[in-house]
Design a protein around this motif. Structure first.
Motif, PDB file in Angstrom:
ATOM      1  N   PRO A 267       0.826  -1.209   0.000  1.00 50.33           N
ATOM      2  CA  PRO A 267       0.000   0.000   0.000  1.00 50.33           C
ATOM      3  C   PRO A 267       0.860   1.259   0.000  1.00 50.33           C
ATOM      4  O   PRO A 267       2.022   1.246   0.443  1.00 50.33           O
ATOM      5  N   ASN A 268       0.298   2.330  -0.520  1.00 52.13           N
ATOM      6  CA  ASN A 268       0.947   3.652  -0.526  1.00 52.13           C
ATOM      7  C   ASN A 268       2.242   3.693  -1.324  1.00 52.13           C
ATOM      8  O   ASN A 268       3.135   4.486  -1.018  1.00 52.13           O
ATOM      9  N   HIS A 269       2.360   2.830  -2.322  1.00 50.24           N
ATOM     10  CA  HIS A 269       3.519   2.858  -3.211  1.00 50.24           C
ATOM     11  C   HIS A 269       3.010   2.952  -4.653  1.00 50.24           C
ATOM     12  O   HIS A 269       1.981   2.371  -5.002  1.00 50.24           O
ATOM     13  N   ASN A 270       3.778   3.664  -5.486  1.00 54.16           N
ATOM     14  CA  ASN A 270       3.370   3.921  -6.863  1.00 54.16           C
ATOM     15  C   ASN A 270       4.298   3.195  -7.832  1.00 54.16           C
ATOM     16  O   ASN A 270       5.434   3.642  -8.038  1.00 54.16           O
ATOM     17  N   PRO A 271       3.872   2.077  -8.410  1.00 51.12           N
ATOM     18  CA  PRO A 271       4.764   1.338  -9.312  1.00 51.12           C
ATOM     19  C   PRO A 271       5.154   2.144 -10.541  1.00 51.12           C
ATOM     20  O   PRO A 271       6.268   1.982 -11.068  1.00 51.12           O
TER      21      PRO A 271
END
Length: 311
Positions: A267-271
């Motif tokens: 969660p809260n990560h942008n690939p």
């Protein structure tokens, strides 16, 4: 201090400087270089009681050029470089000053940086190399690459210029900052050249500054990522062999690729942000960075061809 379109953060930074100046027993000056902002930053800096001088640039230029201009304009033996998104905590200026005052061979000293929530942010590292890139790829960077640890002043390879005190004579000796680095890696190169000239760099944990780091946020403009990758590669090619530079490219891209895969489930990560880092790292000469953005901004400032202004 260098400011670019950050009127709100600029005011907080100047407020923190005013609080620090009230506790100092030596003479100080505060120079604010505004990088052609159009958000009223010049007026904010000019009206603030902490400001000694405002240098309002008519066109936008890079961080290395701006910091060099400030160091050349400054009159003091020691010059604190600050980003507009940095806020000094009480006692930071005294701690950095004391570190350089008591170590004649130190050319610069960096503060501990913390995020707005108080969490410590890495602010001192070993110099980039194929070895440090491998350690990062093996997820050993926090132990062997990050050097902003401990509670005592210690020599490190390089510190972040978001809150860095510089011995002006040492900076002048090496020709200030290399303006080929538009922004990012400029302080890495600066610290490397200081050490090549016989000086060393200190990490001062007693000095703390809140730093609103823009590359750590979820929505990072693509141009920042391109510029960041481009100048990391520029540093490697300047100070290492081409083989080392390419090794760092591939190892760093692999690290970002693993992060992109992890971001698919965490969660809260942008690939997408990590994948942009992968492509920019592998092909640093492609795409438009902050330098091109500044050129585009400056072109918009130029009057249309054929227009005559009689004012």
């Amino acid at each position: 201090m260098v400011n670019t379109e950050q009127r709100g953060l600029l005011r907080y930074c100047l407020d923190s400087i005013a609080r620090e100046r009230a506790t100092l027993d030596f003479e100080t000056e505060v120079l604010v270089l505004d990088n052609a902002s159009q958000d009223g930053s010049v007026e904010v800096a000019s009206r603030h009681p902490a400001t000694t001088e405002v240098i309002a640039l008519p066109e936008r230029q890079g961080k290395a050029a701006n910091d060099s201009l400030l160091l050349q304009r400054a009159r003091g033996r020691f010059c604190m470089l600050l980003n507009e998104d940095s806020e000094l905590e009480p006692g930071a200026a005294v701690a950095l000053y004391g570190a350089l005052e008591h170590d004649d061979q130190a050319g610069a000293a960096g503060a501990m940086l913390v995020r707005p929530d108080g969490e410590q942010q890495p602010s001192a590292w070993r110099f980039p190399s194929a070895w440090t890139a491998l350690l990062s790829a093996l997820w050993l960077h926090k132990r062997f690459v990050v050097q902003s640890r401990g509670e005592v002043v210690r020599p490190v390879d390089w510190v972040q210029s978001a809150a860095m005190l510089v011995r002006r004579s040492a900076a002048e000796e090496i020709g200030f900052f290399d303006t080929d680095f538009f922004v990012y890696s400029d302080e890495v190169d600066f610290c490397k050249r200081l050490q090549d000239a016989g000086h060393h760099v200190l990490y001062v944990p007693e000095a703390r500054a809140v730093h609103h780091e823009q590359l750590q946020t979820g929505s990072v403009p693509s141009r920042r990522i391109v510029e960041f990758s481009r100048n990391r590669d520029r540093y490697m090619r300047k100070h290492h062999t081409w083989l080392s530079a390419y090794t760092v490219r591939f190892l760093t891209a692999w690290t970002y690729l693993v992060r992109a895969l992890g971001a698919l489930v965490l969660p809260n990560h942008n690939p997408k942000r990590y994948l942009k880092h992968v492509s920019a790292t592998l092909f640093p000469s492609r795409g438009e960075g902050l330098r091109e953005g500044a050129d585009e901004f400056n072109r918009r400032l130029e009057p249309p061809v054929g227009r005559v202004d009689f004012d």
